[in-house]
Design an enzyme around this catalytic site. Structure first.
Site, PDB file in Angstrom:
ATOM      1  N   LYS A 112       1.003  14.140   1.132  1.00 31.32           N
ATOM      2  CA  LYS A 112      -0.608  14.690   0.711  1.00 31.32           C
ATOM      3  C   LYS A 112      -0.472  16.190   0.533  1.00 31.32           C
ATOM      4  O   LYS A 112      -1.690  16.662  -0.033  1.00 31.32           O
ATOM      5  CB  LYS A 112      -1.552  14.069   1.679  1.00 31.32           C
ATOM      6  CG  LYS A 112      -1.557  12.718   1.809  1.00 31.32           C
ATOM      7  CD  LYS A 112      -2.538  12.164   2.920  1.00 31.32           C
ATOM      8  CE  LYS A 112      -2.616  10.948   3.179  1.00 31.32           C
ATOM      9  NZ  LYS A 112      -3.069   9.786   2.415  1.00 31.32           N
ATOM     10  N   LYS A 144     -14.828   8.265  -3.457  1.00 30.68           N
ATOM     11  CA  LYS A 144     -15.996   8.418  -2.715  1.00 30.68           C
ATOM     12  C   LYS A 144     -16.552   9.867  -3.064  1.00 30.68           C
ATOM     13  O   LYS A 144     -17.909  10.152  -3.506  1.00 30.68           O
ATOM     14  CB  LYS A 144     -15.747   8.653  -1.244  1.00 30.68           C
ATOM     15  CG  LYS A 144     -15.664   7.313  -0.636  1.00 30.68           C
ATOM     16  CD  LYS A 144     -14.702   7.162   0.579  1.00 30.68           C
ATOM     17  CE  LYS A 144     -14.070   5.945   0.857  1.00 30.68           C
ATOM     18  NZ  LYS A 144     -13.292   6.047   2.311  1.00 30.68           N
ATOM     19  N   HIS A 187       0.629  -1.351  -0.173  1.00 36.59           N
ATOM     20  CA  HIS A 187       0.079   0.082  -0.087  1.00 36.59           C
ATOM     21  C   HIS A 187       0.796   1.216   0.088  1.00 36.59           C
ATOM     22  O   HIS A 187       0.218   2.387   0.220  1.00 36.59           O
ATOM     23  CB  HIS A 187      -1.123  -0.049   1.251  1.00 36.59           C
ATOM     24  CG  HIS A 187      -1.848  -1.005   1.265  1.00 36.59           C
ATOM     25  ND1 HIS A 187      -3.396  -0.741   0.853  1.00 36.59           N
ATOM     26  CD2 HIS A 187      -1.859  -2.454   1.737  1.00 36.59           C
ATOM     27  CE1 HIS A 187      -4.157  -2.013   0.834  1.00 36.59           C
ATOM     28  NE2 HIS A 187      -3.156  -2.653   1.516  1.00 36.59           N
ATOM     29  N   THR A 231      -8.761   6.599  -1.777  1.00 37.81           N
ATOM     30  CA  THR A 231      -9.921   6.219  -1.976  1.00 37.81           C
ATOM     31  C   THR A 231     -11.166   7.217  -1.601  1.00 37.81           C
ATOM     32  O   THR A 231     -12.056   7.001  -2.183  1.00 37.81           O
ATOM     33  CB  THR A 231     -10.356   4.958  -1.185  1.00 37.81           C
ATOM     34  OG1 THR A 231      -9.919   5.183   0.299  1.00 37.81           O
ATOM     35  CG2 THR A 231      -9.559   3.503  -1.462  1.00 37.81           C
ATOM     36  N   LYS A 280      -8.184  13.560   4.974  1.00 36.85           N
ATOM     37  CA  LYS A 280      -7.243  12.498   4.945  1.00 36.85           C
ATOM     38  C   LYS A 280      -6.184  12.779   5.868  1.00 36.85           C
ATOM     39  O   LYS A 280      -6.166  13.749   6.366  1.00 36.85           O
ATOM     40  CB  LYS A 280      -6.628  12.309   3.639  1.00 36.85           C
ATOM     41  CG  LYS A 280      -5.849  13.740   2.924  1.00 36.85           C
ATOM     42  CD  LYS A 280      -5.575  13.619   1.500  1.00 36.85           C
ATOM     43  CE  LYS A 280      -6.414  13.853   0.402  1.00 36.85           C
ATOM     44  NZ  LYS A 280      -6.578  12.482  -0.437  1.00 36.85           N
ATOM     45  N   ARG A 281      -5.445  11.574   6.156  1.00 31.28           N
ATOM     46  CA  ARG A 281      -4.339  11.582   7.155  1.00 31.28           C
ATOM     47  C   ARG A 281      -3.317  12.998   6.741  1.00 31.28           C
ATOM     48  O   ARG A 281      -3.330  13.242   5.633  1.00 31.28           O
ATOM     49  CB  ARG A 281      -3.603  10.510   7.276  1.00 31.28           C
ATOM     50  CG  ARG A 281      -4.268   9.349   8.209  1.00 31.28           C
ATOM     51  CD  ARG A 281      -4.506   9.902   9.431  1.00 31.28           C
ATOM     52  NE  ARG A 281      -3.504  10.201  10.411  1.00 31.28           N
ATOM     53  CZ  ARG A 281      -2.774   9.336  11.197  1.00 31.28           C
ATOM     54  NH1 ARG A 281      -3.420   8.148  11.333  1.00 31.28           N
ATOM     55  NH2 ARG A 281      -1.668   9.463  11.897  1.00 31.28           N
TER      56      ARG A 281
END
Ligand code: 26V
Length: 746
Positions: A491, A596, A305, A592, A485-486
């Site tokens: 990110k 969504k 992952h 992911t 998100k984290r």
């Protein structure tokens, strides 16, 4: 059915407390779940994972039992509602983020497709910490969820073993995962019998050395220090030792051909120690080394992952020695075996420093290694895991992630679901690809209007929720721009922060946007991740500055949603216009959340990273906003070590202005100098995840997007195309592919 529900409800519905009502509805739901069948068959998939981020289960289960509406109408007659119970239900936070939520979506799809399978993991008493903001900083608190009746039911399955010289007793608990159709599957979670919640005093601190009382207290306790790392290692050992005992018990009569009866999918390398433990068990059973190894290899399959080097697990071999010294000679034997297959030192299991590479162990001794999006799998094959790919080309395969539409459309966006049904019928609930039929309505004004109206209602629902939760007022007529998100540098929440600063400066200089913008963030930072906490701090401080500025505040607001979790995602995602997927290309394995959001009618603002690449191919360039450097360019920058953030800072006045703002008097007056200075210095002098490289393009693309939003018809056409193309990202498709290409369960 109504009679049936009333048979179970014995309380006086007018006067009982929420607690009493919740307990009774919980027991009723558990009881009624018995009508769902367990899947039978010769072969089982065991999905082993240190995380299962299942979210609240009550409404989901009521829907899957087909009794949601009936119960709601009974409760309403007594002035009650399911929402009252939903709000009361604690959310188990048994995962960090994407990896854990993926495991939960997968169980939902395994159950729905009627595949014989089960989840195996740990029953953490407090899960991940609860995030509370104090003085514009994140603080961490314990998050109890087992202090009232829960979905986890104790079973009789107990095992006793040693961790080092500590005797432990493990008990299995079962949570029923109800499929959308007639089946259910178990999620089996192991708990330490002697666990002692009293060990935790304030916050999330506890005595990390008392294994016999602390092992299953928290999910991944702070691993910034040696004690934390050893505890996490012991947790993994406890999980695989218990899980394997259960698998061996189930198949004790056919260990000689276990691989015909069982396949164990390991979710990242966290459960990889199971490989050595199964090998050991088969040898003990009297099976020869070669045959045992063949069985092991055929039984295990591994999902990777992440390509972030720092996130690939390597454990000192003496850790293995300290939990079970008999594993050490076996690890050496496996390492020799690996050497006999390849003389490339990059494929060694044990390196010169005595570190055990868990990915190497997993690839050598499983029959499948998969990435989680097409780009991610390509990068694994061509760079990160190239040496393994050269050795085992046939083991490598891609399984692009997916999400369960039951939770992420039917449950979280019932209005949109109903409307889609009125347009194309209900087939899409069984076969998500049917959503394609929506494309024919993309230009239809009536459909556009109705979809816009549903978005508006979802914005109102989110606004009411945040008013209740955090006393925040939101302008529901603004554009909703969401990054949830984290918190991680790759990110790039810091890039979004710099965008917000740029917008503040532009508004102050008189450039008023056509419509107000609300920027939502929801994110937890690992307790020891200093820079991530600096970014949270900067965002919280900036949001206060904006709120206090009468010039800016009518046009811009930053909302940092505290303690982001699955429940909050269920409110945020249906209300979103702009989905922020802005990781540095090559770094986000899949994502992911991106799936969504598109399913719920948001447009993606993203880099060509992870599954964004596939989203972009599916919807076409006119229905997505892509910016930033490509993964090839980024990978080349790392290879040549030629990225210098200062150059971007000095060459572009707007970039310079945004960075400098972080350490202005205005920020320092409300914020903390250490946090803000550190973030500023990091951006100028290191910027490992290349924020400034993409900042200019990001600002321009987001501004173009906001202008495009004003053409409501054109925007809604894009929205409809996004929903129509989301079918590919159903986890039913992903799981069907795992089954066809890896598990082969009939
Ligand atoms: C772990 C760690 C641990 C130590 C330091 C930094 C760090 C950074 C990242 C990670 C990620 C661990 C694996 C993970 O959660 N991967 C996520 O898996 C999702 C489901 O496949 C995928 O959608 C996300 O892109 C990926 O980040």
């Amino acid at each position: 059915m109504e009679k049936k529900i009333l048979d179970y409800l014995t309380l006086d519905l007018d006067t009982c407390t929420t607690d009493e009502l919740y307990n009774e509805v919980l027991s009723m739901t558990k009881e009624m779940s018995k009508i769902k069948k367990e899947v039978t068959g010769e072969r089982t998939v065991y999905y082993m994972s240190a995380e299962f981020l299942i979210g609240k289960l009550l409404s989901n289960n009521l829907m899957n039992l087909g009794i949601y509406d009936e119960l709601e109408s009974i409760l309403v007659k007594h002035g009650r509602s399911i929402t009252e119970l939903e709000d009361y239900e604690p959310e188990p936070s048994l995962g960090n983020g994407g990896l854990g939520r993926l495991a939960a979506c997968f169980l939902d799809s395994i159950a729905t497709l009627g595949i014989k399978g089960e989840g195996l993991g740990l029953l953490y008493h407090f899960g991940l910490f609860k995030q509370v903001f104090q003085n514009n900083q994140q603080t961490e608190h314990k998050d109890a969820w087992l202090d009232r009746p829960s979905w986890a039911m104790p079973t009789d399955f107990k095992t006793t073993f040693k961790i080092g010289d500590v005797d432990v007793v493990s008990r299995m608990y079962k949570i029923d995962v109800l499929g959308y159709n007639e089946y259910k599957i178990p999620l089996n979670l192991f708990d330490l019998e002697s666990v002692d919640e009293k060990l935790v005093s304030d916050g999330i601190r506890f005595d990390q050395e008392k294994l016999e009382s602390n092992l299953t207290l928290f999910l991944y306790p702070d691993d910034s220090n040696e004690k934390g790392l050893r505890l996490r290692f012991a947790q993994q050992f406890f999980m695989v030792k218990s899980g394997l005992a259960w698998i061996l018990e189930n198949h004790k009569n056919h260990l000689e051909d276990l691989d015909k009866h069982a396949v164990i999918q390991i979710n990242d390398t966290h459960p990889a120690m199971a490989i050595v433990l199964l090998y050991q068990a088969l040898l003990k059973h009297g099976i020869t080394n070669d045959k045992a190894l063949k069985i092991v290899e055929n039984t295990f399959a591994y999902t990777n992952h992440t390509i972030l080097a720092e996130a690939l697990e390597k454990w000192p071999i003496h850790y293995f020695e300290s939990v079970d010294h008999s594993l050490v000679p076996l690890l050496h034997e496996l390492n020799e075996k690996a050497k006999s297959r390849s003389n490339d030192s990059k494929t060694l299991i044990i390196d010169e420093q005595g570190l055990v590479h868990m990915a190497a162990l997993s690839i050598h001794f499983s029959h499948s290694t998969n990435g989680v999006a097409a780009l991610h799998t390509d990068i694994l094959k061509n760079t990160e895991l190239k040496h393994f790919y050269d050795l085992y080309p046939d083991k490598f395969n891609n399984k692009t992630n997916g999400i369960t539409f039951r939770r992420w459309l039917q449950f979280s966006n019932p209005e949109l679901t109903k409307y889609i049904e009125s347009l194309i019928g209900s087939e899409f609930k069984e076969n998500a690809m049917e959503l394609e039929k929506l494309s024919q309505f993309a230009e239809d004004n009536t459909v556009q209007k109705e979809i816009e109206n549903i978005k508006y209602m979802n914005k109102k629902r989110l606004a009411e929720f945040l008013k209740r939760e955090q006393s925040i007022e939101i302008n529901v007529d603004s554009v909703f721009d969401i990054q949830i998100k984290r918190l991680h540098e790759y990110k790039r929440q810091q890039m979004n922060l710099l965008y917000a600063i740029d917008m503040v400066e532009e508004i102050r200089s008189g450039k008023i946007p056509s419509r107000p913008l609300t920027m939502f963030f929801g994110s937890k930072a690992a307790p020891a991740y200093t820079l991530a906490k600096d970014i949270i701090h900067a965002l919280l401080v900036l949001s206060k500055i904006i709120d206090n500025d009468p010039i800016v505040s009518p046009h811009l607001k930053i909302v940092f949603v505290e303690n982001y979790n699955v429940t909050k995602a269920e409110y945020l995602i249906p209300a979103c216009d702009i989905s922020e997927q802005i990781s540095l290309a090559s770094k986000e394995a899949s994502g992911t959340g991106n799936m969504k959001f598109m399913l719920n009618g948001a447009l993606t603002l993203g880099t060509l990273d992870g599954a964004n690449v596939e989203i972009s191919e599916l919807v076409g360039s006119e229905n997505i906003y892509i910016f930033g450097e490509s993964s090839e360019t980024v990978i080349a920058h790392y290879e040549h070590e030629d990225y210098v953030s200062k150059v971007y800072y000095e060459d572009n006045v707007r970039i310079k202005r945004a960075c400098d703002f972080l350490v202005t008097e205005e920020m320092l007056a409300l914020g903390n100098q250490t946090n803000l200075d550190r973030l500023y210095q990091e951006l100028l002098n290191k910027d490992w995840f290349m924020t400034l490289l993409d900042l200019e393009d990001y600002i321009n693309t987001k501004n173009r997007m906001l202008e495009d939003y004003e053409d409501r018809e054109a925007w809604n056409t894009k929205v409809i195309h996004n929903i129509a193309k989301a079918g590919f990202f159903s986890s039913d498709r992903t799981i069907a592919q795992y089954n066809e290409e890896i598990w082969n369960i009939k």
